[in-house]
Write an enzyme that holds these catalytic residues in place. Sequence first.
Site, mmCIF file in Angstrom:
data_model
loop_
_atom_site.group_PDB
_atom_site.id
_atom_site.type_symbol
_atom_site.label_atom_id
_atom_site.label_comp_id
_atom_site.label_asym_id
_atom_site.label_seq_id
_atom_site.Cartn_x
_atom_site.Cartn_y
_atom_site.Cartn_z
ATOM 1 N N ARG A 1 66.656 50.181 -21.168
ATOM 2 C CA ARG A 1 65.263 50.348 -20.707
ATOM 3 C C ARG A 1 65.173 51.304 -19.508
ATOM 4 N NH1 ARG A 1 62.928 44.642 -19.590
ATOM 5 N NH2 ARG A 1 65.085 44.227 -19.010
ATOM 6 N N GLU A 2 65.998 52.347 -19.532
ATOM 7 C CA GLU A 2 66.010 53.283 -18.414
ATOM 8 C C GLU A 2 64.620 53.881 -18.154
ATOM 9 O OE1 GLU A 2 68.090 53.104 -20.938
ATOM 10 O OE2 GLU A 2 70.118 53.691 -20.392
ATOM 11 N N TRP B 1 55.566 36.955 -33.722
ATOM 12 C CA TRP B 1 56.202 37.517 -32.537
ATOM 13 C C TRP B 1 57.728 37.465 -32.599
ATOM 14 C CZ3 TRP B 1 52.212 35.408 -28.398
ATOM 15 C CH2 TRP B 1 51.068 36.227 -28.442
ATOM 16 N N CYS C 1 43.505 34.098 -28.358
ATOM 17 C CA CYS C 1 43.023 34.882 -27.227
ATOM 18 C C CYS C 1 42.530 36.237 -27.671
ATOM 19 C CB CYS C 1 44.068 35.022 -26.135
ATOM 20 S SG CYS C 1 45.732 35.171 -26.695
ATOM 21 N N HIS D 1 41.972 37.965 -17.212
ATOM 22 C CA HIS D 1 42.682 39.243 -17.097
ATOM 23 C C HIS D 1 42.336 39.949 -15.797
ATOM 24 C CE1 HIS D 1 42.214 38.276 -21.380
ATOM 25 N NE2 HIS D 1 43.461 38.677 -21.456
#
Length: 763
Positions: free
Chosen positions: A16-17, A570, A652, A703
């Site tokens: 994940r650079e 997921w 949601c 949110h």
Amino acid sequence: MVTIHNLGFPRIGAKRELKFALESYWKGESSRDALKELGAQLRKRHWGNQTGLDLVPVGDFAFYDQVLDMSFTLGNLPERVRGFHGDGLDNYFRVARGRSAQSVEDHSACCGGVAPGEMTKWFDTNYHYIVPEFTAATEFRLDASRLLAQLVEAKAQGVNAKPVIIGPVTYLALGKAKDNSNKLALLPRLLPVYAQLLNTLATQGVEWVQIDEPLLVTELDGSWQNAFNTAYGELKACRVKLLLATYFGQLLENRSLAAHLPVAGLHVDAISGRSDVLPLLDTLPADKVLSLGVINGRNIWKTDLHATLEWLEPIHRVLQDRLWIAPSCSLLHVPVDLNSEQKLDAEIKSWLAFALQKLEELRILGKALNNGRVGVQEALIANHAAIEKRRTSRRVHNPAVKTAIAKIDSQLGQRDSAYTERAKKQASLLKLPAYPTTTIGSFPQTAEIRHARSEFKAGRLDASGYQAAMQAEIARSVREQEALDLDVLVHGEAERNDMVEYFGEQLEGYAFSQFGWVQSYGSRCVKPPILFGDISRPKAMTVEWITYAQSLTKKPMKGMLTGPVTILNWSFVRDDQPRSESCKQLALAIRQEVLDLEKAGVRVIQIDEAALREGLPLRRVQWTEYLDWAIESFRITANGVADETQIHTHMCYSEFNDIIASIADMDADVITIETSRSDMELLDAFDNFKYPNEIGPGVYDIHSPNIPTQEHIVQLMKKAADRIPAERLWVNPDCGLKTRQWAEVIPALTNMVLAAKALRQAA
Ligand code: GLN
Ligand code: ZN
């Protein structure tokens, strides 16, 4: 010779650079040049990873999103960021996130924050793109600089580059006309810019361009079908060869359209659209290349190379050099390198392939087709052994689970009585006031919670220490909720890192990677758990926490679970059985948890189905089939309880119009949904008694850090009561509160409870 190529490579980096570089740049901790340099390094590394391929994608790298890159290439920036000063990359981040970086932003007075571009899901993946914005007045202007610069880099490294762009019809379809004008009217203005882009690439010596039109796997009305003919009719004159790439599904009724567009080649997804391939062999004009996506770009399983070759070899004999092979879609949707995994069980690991391993499979297939299987025999034997082991492994196949699945009948998902009957029994047991108040499950995940969890994972905190820490957090949530005078309490989910992982970790049949990250949007990544085997639940997963919470209060404590459809959607799921089958296994496992909670005296149980809508297939004609098994799975999970037990579900989002009948069919006693941002208009779907049970329309937008006022909440609830009988309404936030601070939550919920009390008084 068969040509082997790739459609796109994950850009985030094996460790994940890119994520970390972006976040450090945005915080002002590193320079723009350092970020650009890292981008160049990643591109270089990733092209290196793809050596041995005949054509390698260029232009698939983006600092945030490939659709946003396309908008910049086409000069289609929202009006609000035009005329900003400073570097182009900062303007790009302004559209992506509403602002660029913290310290390099030296134009805060003249060009500070703006509204970010809207984000939405890329077809049926979990990748989110920035929605292009149009108006009737939109003009396009080519800016090929980014793509050309990457091309120069690629050439300097000796890469046989195939630029990748999003095609004009898909680009228009993905965007949003802010003034509700007809997007297709922009096509005549858009096409000259595409033509200019393609000819510019031609002058750089580019032979092939991959032009992505995944829109072709969706249902198209006549005007959009025509748009394809118009677009490619016009681009035909360009001096490059176009490989028109489709993926994520079947072409079906668009097959003939796709086959006859005047392009040099067509790529189809031979995993999810395999049924298109044989008909295409007959219809595809004889001068066209057919690229088959034979390696699944959406999952993490090893390809069965033997079976793939058995299927491909006859096709190869027909097509000869016109056959190309590739992954089904861009590898953006899979993690980078399986070899990074140190902790994964060795046997399970032997069944998996991430991006690098998938490219190796592609090379093997290419060699086998071009030079015969003998040359790659060893690799084929090893692959076959792994495939066979997985096919027969005891760890995958659990006869007890299969028996339980076979026994499922329609009774299993059926409550004893209808809602109206149940509601009476629940009312006399729970004794809730009108407009009952509750929350969606989680309370703030504080620094202390995260600290305790990481200490526990690192082995520095023992199990009882961890339990005590979590119990303290639960006790705090209960105390706060009692002080707030909420009606149905929750334990707060302190012990859960993630609503899917928490359950996956306790179910048999799940594995977890360390570095299996997939970009979700911008710098955000997810690490989907790997559902590899038949699912069972060795022991209760939540009962201890919930009963502890219940022991602290006289008010009803709501048990909190994640539903089977959300867990499935997921996760990386099995490819050796239908999704419906895996979903039902999950349903049976969570059902046991529901029944255990009930047995432990929990009277209200919420089963979250946050991702139910996400699983809808791209084509409407396939919706019913999905909804049938998804809803049945929920019913199996939820409906084994007595009439007196109140089942809640939560989703949601708020688009229900098209699936309201299925939602009603779930037959939850109460559903809580997101509505506050839409001013209750979204409740229209639930209007006219289309939803017969109780509803909690979210009245607090979690949110945002804003605190809703009592008056605002009362107003929202009055609007809700215009549409739904007041006796069926609940008062609750839009979603869980885990990302908020206690300092925000307390005043907001105080106002929410006051609003409910005011409504009761007025009634
Ligand atoms: N119960 C979960 C929570 O409150 C629901 C989260 C969600 O819907 N995404 O956090
Ligand atoms: Zn939610």
